[in-house]
Design a protein around this motif. Structure first.
Motif, PDB file in Angstrom:
ATOM      1  N   LEU A   1      21.780  20.836  21.841  1.00 21.89           N
ATOM      2  CA  LEU A   1      21.974  21.554  19.773  1.00 21.89           C
ATOM      3  C   LEU A   1      21.391  23.476  20.281  1.00 21.89           C
ATOM      4  N   LEU A   2      22.407  24.059  19.317  1.00 21.08           N
ATOM      5  CA  LEU A   2      22.223  25.313  19.006  1.00 21.08           C
ATOM      6  C   LEU A   2      21.096  25.728  18.412  1.00 21.08           C
ATOM      7  N   ALA A   3      19.609  25.293  18.167  1.00 22.09           N
ATOM      8  CA  ALA A   3      18.444  25.617  17.639  1.00 22.09           C
ATOM      9  C   ALA A   3      18.853  26.172  16.350  1.00 22.09           C
ATOM     10  N   LEU A   4      18.456  26.672  15.416  1.00 21.29           N
ATOM     11  CA  LEU A   4      18.108  27.673  13.902  1.00 21.29           C
ATOM     12  C   LEU A   4      16.976  27.504  13.504  1.00 21.29           C
ATOM     13  N   ASP A   5      16.127  26.480  13.846  1.00 22.66           N
ATOM     14  CA  ASP A   5      15.624  25.232  13.061  1.00 22.66           C
ATOM     15  C   ASP A   5      14.274  24.593  13.398  1.00 22.66           C
ATOM     16  N   TYR A   6      13.258  25.116  13.496  1.00 25.05           N
ATOM     17  CA  TYR A   6      12.100  23.813  13.747  1.00 25.05           C
ATOM     18  C   TYR A   6      11.436  22.741  12.566  1.00 25.05           C
ATOM     19  N   GLY A   7      10.777  21.783  12.678  1.00 27.93           N
ATOM     20  CA  GLY A   7      10.288  21.271  11.481  1.00 27.93           C
ATOM     21  C   GLY A   7      10.948  21.660  10.242  1.00 27.93           C
ATOM     22  N   GLY A   8      12.172  22.074   9.786  1.00 26.07           N
ATOM     23  CA  GLY A   8      12.584  22.478   8.484  1.00 26.07           C
ATOM     24  C   GLY A   8      12.203  23.624   7.999  1.00 26.07           C
ATOM     25  N   GLN A   9      11.783  24.390   8.965  1.00 25.78           N
ATOM     26  CA  GLN A   9      11.846  25.911   8.475  1.00 25.78           C
ATOM     27  C   GLN A   9      12.456  26.783  10.259  1.00 25.78           C
TER      28      GLN A   9
ATOM     29  N   THR B   1      26.933  28.680   8.809  1.00 23.18           N
ATOM     30  CA  THR B   1      27.934  27.562   8.093  1.00 23.18           C
ATOM     31  C   THR B   1      28.469  26.880   8.749  1.00 23.18           C
ATOM     32  N   LEU B   2      28.141  27.054  10.019  1.00 19.61           N
ATOM     33  CA  LEU B   2      28.966  25.317  10.930  1.00 19.61           C
ATOM     34  C   LEU B   2      28.146  24.032  10.676  1.00 19.61           C
ATOM     35  N   PRO B   3      29.044  23.320  11.110  1.00 16.90           N
ATOM     36  CA  PRO B   3      28.459  21.363  10.444  1.00 16.90           C
ATOM     37  C   PRO B   3      26.696  21.818  10.884  1.00 16.90           C
ATOM     38  N   GLN B   4      25.477  21.132  10.286  1.00 11.47           N
ATOM     39  CA  GLN B   4      24.272  21.080  11.883  1.00 11.47           C
ATOM     40  C   GLN B   4      23.787  19.841  11.662  1.00 11.47           C
ATOM     41  N   ARG B   5      23.006  19.654  12.817  1.00  4.92           N
ATOM     42  CA  ARG B   5      22.195  18.466  12.627  1.00  4.92           C
ATOM     43  C   ARG B   5      21.002  18.691  12.845  1.00  4.92           C
ATOM     44  N   SER B   6      20.436  17.418  12.674  1.00 10.75           N
ATOM     45  CA  SER B   6      18.925  17.617  12.793  1.00 10.75           C
ATOM     46  C   SER B   6      18.367  16.254  13.931  1.00 10.75           C
ATOM     47  N   MET B   7      17.287  16.659  14.392  1.00  8.88           N
ATOM     48  CA  MET B   7      17.069  15.596  15.764  1.00  8.88           C
ATOM     49  C   MET B   7      15.363  15.846  16.273  1.00  8.88           C
ATOM     50  N   VAL B   8      14.630  15.016  16.452  1.00  3.81           N
ATOM     51  CA  VAL B   8      12.916  14.781  16.335  1.00  3.81           C
ATOM     52  C   VAL B   8      13.326  14.088  18.262  1.00  3.81           C
ATOM     53  N   ILE B   9      13.224  14.840  19.094  1.00  5.14           N
ATOM     54  CA  ILE B   9      13.431  14.645  20.532  1.00  5.14           C
ATOM     55  C   ILE B   9      11.440  14.960  21.286  1.00  5.14           C
ATOM     56  N   LYS B  10      11.549  14.470  22.127  1.00  8.71           N
ATOM     57  CA  LYS B  10      10.568  15.191  22.559  1.00  8.71           C
ATOM     58  C   LYS B  10      10.753  16.228  23.778  1.00  8.71           C
ATOM     59  N   HIS B  11       9.635  17.172  23.833  1.00  9.04           N
ATOM     60  CA  HIS B  11       9.939  18.736  24.920  1.00  9.04           C
ATOM     61  C   HIS B  11       9.576  17.696  26.377  1.00  9.04           C
TER      62      HIS B  11
ATOM     63  N   GLY C   1       9.064  17.409  19.014  1.00 10.38           N
ATOM     64  CA  GLY C   1       9.557  18.186  18.107  1.00 10.38           C
ATOM     65  C   GLY C   1      10.793  18.218  17.331  1.00 10.38           C
ATOM     66  N   GLY C   2      11.168  19.084  16.125  1.00  8.99           N
ATOM     67  CA  GLY C   2      12.045  18.809  15.089  1.00  8.99           C
ATOM     68  C   GLY C   2      12.577  19.407  14.758  1.00  8.99           C
ATOM     69  N   TRP C   3      14.081  19.648  15.814  1.00 10.72           N
ATOM     70  CA  TRP C   3      15.045  21.138  15.556  1.00 10.72           C
ATOM     71  C   TRP C   3      16.281  20.442  15.087  1.00 10.72           C
ATOM     72  N   SER C   4      16.378  21.946  14.323  1.00 13.13           N
ATOM     73  CA  SER C   4      18.193  21.547  13.823  1.00 13.13           C
ATOM     74  C   SER C   4      18.991  22.722  13.993  1.00 13.13           C
ATOM     75  N   GLY C   5      20.155  22.531  13.709  1.00 16.75           N
ATOM     76  CA  GLY C   5      21.236  23.411  14.326  1.00 16.75           C
ATOM     77  C   GLY C   5      22.417  23.368  14.439  1.00 16.75           C
ATOM     78  N   VAL C   6      23.150  24.229  15.682  1.00 11.59           N
ATOM     79  CA  VAL C   6      24.443  24.123  15.721  1.00 11.59           C
ATOM     80  C   VAL C   6      24.982  23.033  16.857  1.00 11.59           C
ATOM     81  N   PRO C   7      25.599  22.097  17.062  1.00  6.31           N
ATOM     82  CA  PRO C   7      25.384  21.388  18.223  1.00  6.31           C
ATOM     83  C   PRO C   7      26.298  22.164  18.660  1.00  6.31           C
ATOM     84  N   LEU C   8      26.107  22.122  19.604  1.00  2.94           N
ATOM     85  CA  LEU C   8      26.589  22.933  21.213  1.00  2.94           C
ATOM     86  C   LEU C   8      28.022  22.327  21.320  1.00  2.94           C
ATOM     87  N   LYS C   9      28.711  21.449  21.356  1.00  3.83           N
ATOM     88  CA  LYS C   9      30.276  20.879  20.754  1.00  3.83           C
ATOM     89  C   LYS C   9      30.895  21.530  20.006  1.00  3.83           C
TER      90      LYS C   9
END
Length: 258
Positions: free
Chosen positions: A199-207, A133-143, A153-161
């Protein structure tokens, strides 16, 4: 700065835990050869007795702590890492842990709770639904792994901030520490915790994250090496007491910036 050529996130290497390896192996493990520091330079810089492995170990630890301080001073909390188009996302992501993928123990998302402690005003546990329910953000970055390999990788989730703000964290504190379902504790500095690409990541690549990659929650940062990104996070603590981490207790750099 010296970077270690250890194997923190792929198949385990028993030599990492063997404190009785020959001296030259000890030096190699901590990246002196790859980092360009010779044994002679180590002697001149530290005055340590190279015939005593424990003396060299102490010198290496001191240099690692110095390296951490320098990296922290150079870290720009406003500078963003490069991002990439969705077409570059590796699907599925590369599995990386200190054990084999067959040893992954799936976490039950229904019973899972994220515990919060330390210098925060609200210590109630969080459910997966709460986080969603918190605001989410997506980013495609290099591991980037300390071994030298990488993937996008493409990650989505809650910014830790954002999460820290919601729990009333004291952002003047020094550290944010993490516990995980696979007993892989880790910790980061507050400046990195507040970075917009942490991010506190919840999703990868839209899933939704798959079990091997940290379901239901993992930390994902653009500014740290791979071993600083714990999976299956179960607890977060805000503290001024140095928390260390799994690989840090085995001689790895704590700051581990890239």
């Amino acid at each position: 700065m010296i970077r270690s050529p250890h194997r923190p996130e792929d198949a385990p290497d028993a030599s990492v835990l063997d404190t009785h390896r020959p001296l030259i192996r000890s030096l190699e493990r901590r990246g002196l050869i790859r980092g360009g520091l010779s044994l002679g330079a180590l002697v001149m810089l530290t005055g340590c007795d190279v015939k005593r492995p424990e003396a060299v170990e102490q010198a290496l630890l001191a240099m690692s702590r110095f390296n951490d301080r320098v990296q922290a001073l150079l870290f720009n909390p406003n500078q963003l890492a490069p991002t990439y188009p969705d077409s570059k996302i590796l699907r599925p992501p590369k599995f990386n842990a200190y054990y084999d993928v067959t040893q992954v123990k799936p976490v039950d998302g229904n019973s899972w709770r994220l515990e919060v402690s330390g210098l925060v005003s609200n210590r109630r546990p969080w459910t997966l639904t709460d986080l969603q329910t918190l605001p989410q953000r997506s980013m495609v970055i290099k591991h980037i792994c300390v071994e030298g390999w990488s993937y996008i990788g493409g990650w989505s989730g809650v910014p830790l901030k954002t999460f820290l703000e919601h729990v009333g964290a004291d952002t003047r504190a020094k550290y944010v520490a993490f516990k995980t379902a696979d007993n892989y504790p880790s910790s980061i500095d507050m400046a990195t915790a507040l970075h917009p690409q942490t991010l506190l990541a919840l999703d990868y690549g839209g899933q939704t994250l798959a079990d091997p990659f940290g379901f239901p929650l993992r930390l994902r940062m653009s500014t740290k090496l791979g071993y600083k990104n714990p999976k299956w996070v179960t607890a977060i603590e805000v503290t001024n007491t140095y928390p260390g981490g799994y690989w840090e207790s085995r001689g790895f750099s704590w700051f581990a910036g890239i």
